[in-house]
Enzyme design. Structure first.
Site, short mmCIF file in Angstrom:
data_model
loop_
_atom_site.label_atom_id
_atom_site.label_comp_id
_atom_site.label_asym_id
_atom_site.label_seq_id
_atom_site.Cartn_x
_atom_site.Cartn_y
_atom_site.Cartn_z
N PHE A 107 8.53 -9.87 91.69
CA PHE A 107 8.21 -10.86 92.72
C PHE A 107 6.70 -10.96 92.90
CE2 PHE A 107 7.36 -11.73 97.32
CZ PHE A 107 7.84 -13.04 97.34
N GLY A 108 6.18 -12.19 92.81
CA GLY A 108 4.75 -12.44 93.02
C GLY A 108 4.55 -13.26 94.29
N TYR A 109 3.53 -12.90 95.06
CA TYR A 109 3.24 -13.62 96.30
C TYR A 109 1.75 -13.94 96.43
CZ TYR A 109 1.78 -8.95 97.44
OH TYR A 109 1.15 -7.73 97.40
N GLY A 110 0.96 -13.56 95.40
CA GLY A 110 -0.48 -13.84 95.39
C GLY A 110 -0.80 -14.65 94.15
N GLU A 112 -2.57 -5.38 87.99
CA GLU A 112 -2.30 -5.18 89.43
C GLU A 112 -2.57 -3.75 89.91
OE1 GLU A 112 -1.66 -7.85 91.25
OE2 GLU A 112 -1.61 -9.06 89.45
C1 SIN Z 1 -6.69 -13.12 89.92
O1 SIN Z 1 -7.24 -12.99 91.01
O2 SIN Z 1 -6.71 -14.20 89.32
C2 SIN Z 1 -5.95 -11.96 89.29
C3 SIN Z 1 -5.86 -10.76 90.12
C4 SIN Z 1 -4.49 -10.41 90.62
O3 SIN Z 1 -3.49 -10.68 89.98
O4 SIN Z 1 -4.38 -9.80 91.69
#
Ligand code: SIN
Length: 201
Positions: A16-19, A95
């Site tokens: 799961f990605g949220y950023g 990460e």
């Molecule tokens: C990004 O900021 O583009 C990559 C860094 C991350 O995945 O936290």
């Protein structure tokens, strides 16, 4: 539960990605679903001294903070058994090593898609899955913690790192929410975005 144990049991894992993972996954995956994790709010409380800032002036990036009344929307990616080694190695570098995030396993609920029958509980349960999530906690040395939205925005407009402007990170995340989750009001994200835009426009 370790990723390897999940794969043995299910044949794939979900991340799961949220950023930045919502708009720049950059790893191999089979399919993705938009949805949310409950019990966590997204906050620009983590520091970033590599990708969106530097040692002198760490940028501000998001992490998840426990809050039983909150939920955070993002994207879950299914990584097949054959892709797991490569994808997890890449994500761990990006990460964990680069960002100071640690892995946790959380329940993810996928948004119901058009035409999906939601009349009974079985279908609702079909939308739930366990996903690995990278979270940065307050014991991390580059954790910055809470601050007024105006202060967070001031830092974001100033910072830049190896991946680009901290402002780009903020705007792309807000754009993802507007375009993919138009009914969700992510108050903190949109308020930091408005404060940052007011400083540069
Ligand atoms: C990004 O900021 O583009 C990559 C860094 C991350 O995945 O936290």
């Amino acid at each position: 539960m370790k990723p390897q144990d999940i794969i043995k049991e299910k044949g794939s894992i979900w991340i799961f990605g949220y950023g930045s993972l919502v708009w720049k996954p950059d790893f191999k995956y089979k399919r993705s679903k938009i949805g949310f994790v409950e019990g966590y709010k997204r906050r620009f409380w983590h520091g970033d001294d590599l990708y969106r800032g530097d040692k002198e002036k760490p940028g501000r990036v998001v992490t998840l903070v426990q809050d039983h009344e909150a939920c955070t929307w993002g994207v879950a990616y299914e990584v097949a058994d054959s892709q797991v080694d490569e994808s997890l190695q890449y994500l761990d570098m990006r990460e964990a090593v680069g960002g100071g995030y640690v892995l946790q396993l959380l329940e993810f609920t996928a948004r119901e898609e058009k035409g999906q029958n939601n009349n009974n509980n079985n279908n609702n349960n079909n939308n739930k899955l366990l996903a690995l999530v990278y979270i940065a906690t307050s014991d991390n040395p580059i954790y910055l913690g809470p601050a007024p939205d105006s202060e967070i925005a001031e830092r974001i407009v100033l910072c830049r790192g190896s991946a680009g402007l901290n402002m780009e990170y903020l705007l792309r995340l807000a754009q993802f929410m507007r375009c993919c989750c138009p009914d969700v009001d992510d108050e903190h994200l949109f308020s930091v975005e408005a404060a940052a835009l007011a400083l540069v426009l």
